[in-house]
Design a protein around this motif. Structure first.
Motif, short mmCIF file in Angstrom:
data_model
loop_
_atom_site.label_atom_id
_atom_site.label_comp_id
_atom_site.label_asym_id
_atom_site.label_seq_id
_atom_site.Cartn_x
_atom_site.Cartn_y
_atom_site.Cartn_z
N PRO A 20 29.79 -20.63 -107.29
CA PRO A 20 28.39 -21.06 -106.89
C PRO A 20 28.61 -22.45 -106.32
O PRO A 20 29.53 -23.41 -106.43
N LYS A 21 27.63 -22.83 -105.09
CA LYS A 21 27.77 -24.11 -104.61
C LYS A 21 26.94 -25.02 -105.17
O LYS A 21 27.47 -26.11 -105.17
N VAL A 68 24.95 -20.16 -114.63
CA VAL A 68 25.88 -19.11 -114.71
C VAL A 68 26.93 -19.43 -115.93
O VAL A 68 27.03 -18.54 -116.58
N THR A 113 23.54 -23.98 -110.29
CA THR A 113 23.74 -22.62 -110.18
C THR A 113 24.81 -22.46 -111.34
O THR A 113 25.06 -21.66 -112.16
N ARG A 114 25.70 -23.34 -111.06
CA ARG A 114 27.08 -23.26 -111.81
C ARG A 114 26.85 -23.35 -113.35
O ARG A 114 27.08 -22.62 -114.35
N PHE A 171 28.29 -15.91 -105.94
CA PHE A 171 27.24 -16.39 -106.81
C PHE A 171 27.94 -16.88 -108.03
O PHE A 171 27.62 -17.87 -108.55
N GLU A 173 19.82 -21.37 -104.83
CA GLU A 173 20.95 -20.66 -104.09
C GLU A 173 21.03 -19.18 -104.10
O GLU A 173 20.31 -18.41 -105.12
#
Lengths: 242, 216
Positions: free
Chosen positions: A227-228, A236, A232-233, A223, A216
């Protein structure tokens, strides 16, 4: 300098480290590439800096590919600076190391001395100019390496985990120097890190690299806050174990 | 000539021949050794093996080869270098060059890969990269030169054959010691031996100081 990476693939033996990287980095932005160790972040930077040759794919610098002739290729290389995680300082003192890039560009003596002194001063290293590189602490050595990279005013600055294992004071000084360099010169900065806090502090946009693929890319607020991709989530929020 | 004058002349010629041959060998060997040390290719490995073999080249054999080259019937005969100090220098260059070249090649090839990468990313071209690596390997290269000089100053076989040990012309410390012993002039031989040792000590301490300065 703008950078356009298309379909970049790089393997070491049977191990494919980069599996088709596509990225566009705009002139003047600070772009962070985050990801766990072994994701391919350093390999990507080394491809950008001509230390590694990718198998397939291309990298366009300001819209142009790498010239085939040696002289223009060196001219392009000289527009790019890099600071590694554990920088190697040459035998000699701090001032010699900082002036190295100026020496090989045949910058004349008065200007060389002035720019070296200015670069050392900007990193709070004036009093260590004559100190041998071998006796500098890790933080001091990294500041010298940073000064050595920016003293030649590159249009593209590559930072590879450049504050890993440093104390907060040195991290603070170096992050401040990155911001100042980016602000004063308009240079593009690519920051490779597995430290999400640093990416958040410094970058305009962030990309997550996992197992050789970009998961991503997004502006910092988006971000980190929305996050998409679930990976990523997880990364993060710290749920991603690596 | 007085005894002191005689010894002085022999000592001076020893230094001149060994010093000149080491200098010439250094000028040949260091650039080639640097270039080869930077290339980890098959041909460089083959050459390295050949050089290691030449380390053990017997000086008398080197002397014989140079003698045949410089003799009247030899290809370099018209230059009339046989039995001259210059001929002796040539013989010692043949012996010393592989030593300096081989050690230089080894020390350059063992310089960290990161040195080359760092110079490269800072914008060095091929020539600047070689100079940077050589600078990092300076202490090792100086060791190579010291070993080469040690071989030259202590060498006897080749200079005897090519120089001919002609009184007042091509006598050096080592060949004079040999002839002194043959003539039972032990006192004179020991005195020359002490001078040889002192010379080596003075020159090595000077080179060692230079080497210390080149260390980080």
């Amino acid at each position: 300098m703008s950078l356009e990476v298309s379909g970049l693939v790089k393997s070491f033996g049977a191990r494919e480290v980069l599996r088709g990287i596509d990225l566009r980095i705009e002139p003047g932005e600070i772009f962070a590439i985050a990801g766990p160790s072994g994701a391919g972040k350093t390999t990507l930077l080394r491809c950008v800096d001509f230390l590694l040759r990718p198998e397939t794919g291309s990298i366009r610098y300001d819209g142009a590919t790498t010239p085939a002739e040696p002289a223009p290729a060196i001219a392009l290389r000289r527009r790019i600076g890099m600071v590694a995680q554990n920088p190697l300082l040459f035998r000699g003192n701090a001032a010699y190391n900082v002036s190295f890039g100026l020496c090989i560009r045949d910058v004349d003596e008065p200007e060389l001395s002035r720019r070296t002194a200015d670069a050392l001063k900007a990193l709070g290293m004036s009093d260590l100019a004559a100190t041998r590189a071998s006796v500098l602490s890790a933080g001091e050595a990294q500041r010298v390496a940073f000064a050595r990279a920016v003293v030649v005013r590159p249009d593209l600055l590559l930072l590879d985990e450049f504050t890993a294992n440093l104390d907060p004071t040195n991290v603070n000084i170096l992050e401040g120097a990155v911001r100042e360099y980016n602000r004063s010169t308009g240079a593009t900065v690519i920051l490779v890190t597995h430290n999400m806090f640093q990416a958040k502090r410094l970058a305009n946009r962030v990309a997550l690299l996992l197992e050789g693929r970009i998961v991503e890319v997004g502006a910092v607020p988006e971000f980190f806050e929305n996050p998409k991709d679930p990976r990523t989530r997880a990364f993060v929020t710290g749920e991603y174990a690596y | 000539m007085t005894l002191a004058g005689d010894i002085l002349q022999i000592t001076a010629l020893s230094l001149l021949v060994a010093g000149t041959s080491t200098l010439v060998a250094t000028l040949i060997a260091v650039p080639i050794g640097t270039v080869l040390g930077l290339r980890e290719v098959g041909s460089a490995r083959l050459l390295r093996n050949i050089l290691f073999t030449l380390y053990g080249l017997p000086p008398v054999l080197a002397g014989l080869l140079v003698f045949l080259l410089l003799s009247r019937a030899g290809p370099l005969g018209p230059l009339r270098l046989l039995y001259t100090p210059l001929g002796m220098v040539i013989a010692q260059v043949v012996i010393v060059t592989p030593i300096i070249l081989g050690i230089t090649m080894s020390v350059v090839s063992t310089v960290e890969r990161r040195v080359k990468d760092t110079a490269f990313v800072l914008g060095a071209d091929r020539y600047q990269l070689s100079i940077t690596v050589l600078r990092e390997a300076a202490a090792g290269v100086l060791t190579a030169i010291m070993v080469g000089f040690g071989r030259a100053i202590s060498e006897v076989g080749a200079v005897f054959i090519v120089g001919g040990h002609i009184e007042g012309q091509t006598q050096v410390l080592t060949t004079t010691i040999i002839t002194d012993v043959a003539q039972a002039e032990y006192g004179h031989a020991v005195a020359l031996g002490v001078i040889l040792l002192l010379l080596a000590a003075v020159i090595y301490s000077l080179l060692y100081r230079i080497q210390e300065r080149t260390l980080p």
